[in-house]
Scaffold this active site. Structure first.
Site, PDB file in Angstrom:
ATOM      1  N   ASN A 186     -10.215 -23.059  -1.575  1.00  0.00           N
ATOM      2  CA  ASN A 186     -10.109 -24.217  -2.665  1.00  0.00           C
ATOM      3  C   ASN A 186     -11.459 -24.300  -3.292  1.00  0.00           C
ATOM      4  O   ASN A 186     -12.248 -25.059  -2.450  1.00  0.00           O
ATOM      5  CB  ASN A 186      -9.424 -25.466  -2.456  1.00  0.00           C
ATOM      6  CG  ASN A 186      -9.295 -26.536  -3.391  1.00  0.00           C
ATOM      7  OD1 ASN A 186     -10.138 -26.374  -4.295  1.00  0.00           O
ATOM      8  ND2 ASN A 186      -8.460 -27.679  -3.454  1.00  0.00           N
ATOM      9  N   CYS A 225     -10.341 -30.975  -9.883  1.00  0.00           N
ATOM     10  CA  CYS A 225     -10.028 -29.600  -9.910  1.00  0.00           C
ATOM     11  C   CYS A 225      -9.469 -29.031 -11.222  1.00  0.00           C
ATOM     12  O   CYS A 225      -9.192 -27.966 -11.599  1.00  0.00           O
ATOM     13  CB  CYS A 225      -9.046 -29.219  -8.691  1.00  0.00           C
ATOM     14  SG  CYS A 225      -9.469 -29.634  -7.163  1.00  0.00           S
ATOM     15  N   HIS A 230      -4.678 -23.356 -10.438  1.00  0.00           N
ATOM     16  CA  HIS A 230      -5.579 -24.083  -9.607  1.00  0.00           C
ATOM     17  C   HIS A 230      -5.364 -23.555  -8.104  1.00  0.00           C
ATOM     18  O   HIS A 230      -4.492 -23.352  -7.777  1.00  0.00           O
ATOM     19  CB  HIS A 230      -5.854 -25.484  -9.687  1.00  0.00           C
ATOM     20  CG  HIS A 230      -6.598 -26.128  -8.579  1.00  0.00           C
ATOM     21  ND1 HIS A 230      -7.995 -25.392  -8.335  1.00  0.00           N
ATOM     22  CD2 HIS A 230      -6.271 -26.948  -7.608  1.00  0.00           C
ATOM     23  CE1 HIS A 230      -8.250 -26.429  -7.185  1.00  0.00           C
ATOM     24  NE2 HIS A 230      -7.552 -27.278  -6.645  1.00  0.00           N
TER      25      HIS A 230
HETATM   26  N1  ACO Z   1      -4.603 -25.892  12.216  1.00  0.00           N
HETATM   27  C1  ACO Z   1      -3.242 -26.079  13.040  1.00  0.00           C
HETATM   28  N2  ACO Z   1      -2.946 -27.295  13.083  1.00  0.00           N
HETATM   29  C2  ACO Z   1      -2.896 -28.025  11.862  1.00  0.00           C
HETATM   30  C3  ACO Z   1      -4.097 -27.770  11.197  1.00  0.00           C
HETATM   31  C4  ACO Z   1      -4.976 -26.427  11.200  1.00  0.00           C
HETATM   32  N3  ACO Z   1      -5.859 -26.340  10.421  1.00  0.00           N
HETATM   33  N4  ACO Z   1      -4.054 -28.895  10.200  1.00  0.00           N
HETATM   34  C5  ACO Z   1      -2.976 -29.653  10.624  1.00  0.00           C
HETATM   35  N5  ACO Z   1      -2.515 -29.041  11.531  1.00  0.00           N
HETATM   36  C6  ACO Z   1      -1.153 -29.624  12.136  1.00  0.00           C
HETATM   37  C7  ACO Z   1      -0.983 -31.003  12.101  1.00  0.00           C
HETATM   38  O1  ACO Z   1      -1.782 -31.988  13.027  1.00  0.00           O
HETATM   39  C8  ACO Z   1       0.286 -31.221  12.331  1.00  0.00           C
HETATM   40  O2  ACO Z   1       0.750 -31.315  13.575  1.00  0.00           O
HETATM   41  P1  ACO Z   1       1.859 -32.289  14.454  1.00  0.00           P
HETATM   42  O3  ACO Z   1       3.083 -32.053  13.578  1.00  0.00           O
HETATM   43  O4  ACO Z   1       1.810 -32.166  15.616  1.00  0.00           O
HETATM   44  O5  ACO Z   1       1.460 -33.735  13.742  1.00  0.00           O
HETATM   45  C9  ACO Z   1       1.046 -30.030  11.688  1.00  0.00           C
HETATM   46  O6  ACO Z   1      -0.067 -29.238  11.659  1.00  0.00           O
HETATM   47  C10 ACO Z   1       1.477 -30.165  10.348  1.00  0.00           C
HETATM   48  O7  ACO Z   1       0.643 -30.794   9.581  1.00  0.00           O
HETATM   49  P2  ACO Z   1       0.992 -31.129   8.168  1.00  0.00           P
HETATM   50  O8  ACO Z   1      -0.042 -32.057   7.386  1.00  0.00           O
HETATM   51  O9  ACO Z   1       2.459 -31.631   7.782  1.00  0.00           O
HETATM   52  O10 ACO Z   1       0.743 -29.426   7.433  1.00  0.00           O
HETATM   53  P3  ACO Z   1       1.130 -29.170   6.186  1.00  0.00           P
HETATM   54  O11 ACO Z   1       1.962 -27.869   6.244  1.00  0.00           O
HETATM   55  O12 ACO Z   1       1.288 -30.158   5.270  1.00  0.00           O
HETATM   56  O13 ACO Z   1      -0.339 -28.453   5.742  1.00  0.00           O
HETATM   57  C11 ACO Z   1      -2.263 -28.878   4.411  1.00  0.00           C
HETATM   58  C12 ACO Z   1      -1.480 -29.547   5.608  1.00  0.00           C
HETATM   59  C13 ACO Z   1      -2.411 -27.627   4.180  1.00  0.00           C
HETATM   60  C14 ACO Z   1      -3.367 -30.022   4.203  1.00  0.00           C
HETATM   61  C15 ACO Z   1      -1.364 -29.196   3.079  1.00  0.00           C
HETATM   62  O14 ACO Z   1      -0.601 -30.265   3.067  1.00  0.00           O
HETATM   63  C16 ACO Z   1      -2.126 -28.988   1.575  1.00  0.00           C
HETATM   64  O15 ACO Z   1      -2.468 -27.990   1.305  1.00  0.00           O
HETATM   65  N6  ACO Z   1      -1.859 -30.069   0.775  1.00  0.00           N
HETATM   66  C17 ACO Z   1      -2.425 -30.198  -0.410  1.00  0.00           C
HETATM   67  C18 ACO Z   1      -4.153 -30.310  -0.372  1.00  0.00           C
HETATM   68  C19 ACO Z   1      -4.612 -30.144  -1.557  1.00  0.00           C
HETATM   69  O16 ACO Z   1      -4.115 -29.560  -2.582  1.00  0.00           O
HETATM   70  N7  ACO Z   1      -5.773 -30.876  -1.931  1.00  0.00           N
HETATM   71  C20 ACO Z   1      -6.434 -30.786  -3.098  1.00  0.00           C
HETATM   72  C21 ACO Z   1      -7.683 -30.812  -2.763  1.00  0.00           C
HETATM   73  S1  ACO Z   1      -8.486 -30.529  -4.577  1.00  0.00           S
HETATM   74  C22 ACO Z   1      -9.929 -31.595  -4.583  1.00  0.00           C
HETATM   75  O17 ACO Z   1      -9.976 -32.132  -5.064  1.00  0.00           O
HETATM   76  C23 ACO Z   1     -10.887 -30.906  -3.873  1.00  0.00           C
END
Ligand code: ACO
Length: 308
Positions: free
Chosen positions: A263, A109, A233
């Site tokens: 994203n 990214c 980003h």
């Molecule tokens: N819908 C509902 N619930 C969900 C979902 C969903 N889509 N996804 C996860 N949950 C649940 C989890 O299972 C968890 O449940 P639990 O508490 O019963 O275990 C709860 O929601 C909280 O999960 P977290 O992973 O703690 O949620 P978080 O607030 O951290 O959000 C996310 C997750 C959105 C992935 C976040 O961590 C994030 O954005 N991280 C950065 C991702 C990123 O920037 N990636 C870059 C990719 S770039 C590339 O190279 C393509």
């Protein structure tokens, strides 16, 4: 001495819109959860990376009043090329009638900002016109049955025409970085799909964006008060807001497209930049801060004066 000046810009997006409600039909998720935790409402899906790159590149060339044959080098930032070999850039080069060089670059990214800095270097060593494109079809490497990944990603492309100008040009400062010791937190193996430790990526993303932004501002001899618009980003709206808060930049000074496009990796910064230009948020003389992070991990920031 030659520096850079942006003279054209364009984007391309697939027509197909995938809403959160549509994802919730097959995944245990909801529009409310996705909007609250990521800021994403919908994303675009479809096409190939070369098709999107060609369309965005064509739009940018038209805006600059140039033909493909005017371009010395095509830089295509992508993590989702049409194939492993050859690169996707030659396909785009051929379609656009570019007679100069063409190469893919993969810094995940951060790729578009890496490309901007590399374009500046090419201009300093004799190139006159560069076409820089960020294009992705992340939908092809997304596990659509995994709710923690499928909600995040989308497809799209954005492009800039960058021309040589006498003097130091409009790239006022930059910072590039990489830390391969944390490859495991965000990766996609051959024939695989994106795997990530979302929480760890989130934590590190905020830190590297803030540090890298400050480093590029220091090189430009500026501080955050000089920045008219931050173009970050687009990975998660909470990452953007947290980085802005730590930098002391009001969220209103950020360009946001994640709500509409999700994203799009290498395409996200040019999509956010062109959206800001086209909606009249950027005027001549403005100072922009482009900052991103991605798999690697990599990070990249650039302070860009807008002189169009
Ligand atoms: N819908 C509902 N619930 C969900 C979902 C969903 N889509 N996804 C996860 N949950 C649940 C989890 O299972 C968890 O449940 P639990 O508490 O019963 O275990 C709860 O929601 C909280 O999960 P977290 O992973 O703690 O949620 P978080 O607030 O951290 O959000 C996310 C997750 C959105 C992935 C976040 O961590 C994030 O954005 N991280 C950065 C991702 C990123 O920037 N990636 C870059 C990719 S770039 C590339 O190279 C393509």
């Amino acid at each position: 001495m030659s520096g850079l000046r942006v003279t054209g810009w364009g984007t391309a997006l697939p027509d197909r819109v995938v809403t959160n409600a549509e994802l919730a039909e097959t995944l245990d998720t909801s529009d409310e959860w996705i909007v609250e935790r990521t800021g994403i409402s919908e994303r675009r899906v479809g096409g190939t990376t070369s098709e999107l790159a060609i369309a965005a590149g064509r739009a940018a060339l038209a805006k600059a009043g140039l033909e493909g044959s005017d371009i010395d080098v095509l830089l295509l930032a992508t993590t989702t090329g049409d194939r492993i070999v050859p690169a996707t850039a030659p396909t785009v080069q051929d379609a656009l009638g570019i007679t100069g060089g063409a190469v893919d670059l993969n810094a995940a990214c951060s790729g578009f900002v890496y490309g901007l800095v590399m374009a500046n270097g090419l201009l300093a060593t004799g190139a006159r016109r560069i076409l820089l494109i960020g294009a992705e079809t992340l939908s092809k490497i997304t596990d659509w049955s995994d709710r923690s990944n499928a909600i995040l990603f989308g497809d799209g492309a954005g492009a800039l025409v960058i021309e040589a100008t006498d003097g130091e040009g409009d790239l006022l400062g930059w910072d590039l970085g990489s830390d391969g010791s944390v490859t495991h937190i965000l990766k996609c193996e051959h024939q695989g799909t994106i795997e990530m430790d979302g929480k760890e990526v989130f934590r590190r993303a905020v830190r590297v964006m803030v540090d890298s932004s400050r480093a590029s501002l220091a090189k430009a001899g500026l501080d955050v008060g000089d920045i008219d618009l931050i173009v970050p980003h687009q990975a998660n709206l909470r990452i953007i807001h947290s980085a802005c808060q730590k930098l002391g930049i009001e969220p209103e000074r950020a360009s946001i497209v994640i709500d509409r496009y999700g994203n799009t990796s290498s395409a996200s910064i040019p999509l956010a930049l062109v959206d800001a230009i086209d909606s009249g948020r950027v005027t001549s003389g403005d100072t922009l801060l482009l900052t991103g992070f991605g798999a690697g991990m990599t990070w990249a920031s650039a302070v860009l004066r807008w002189s169009r």
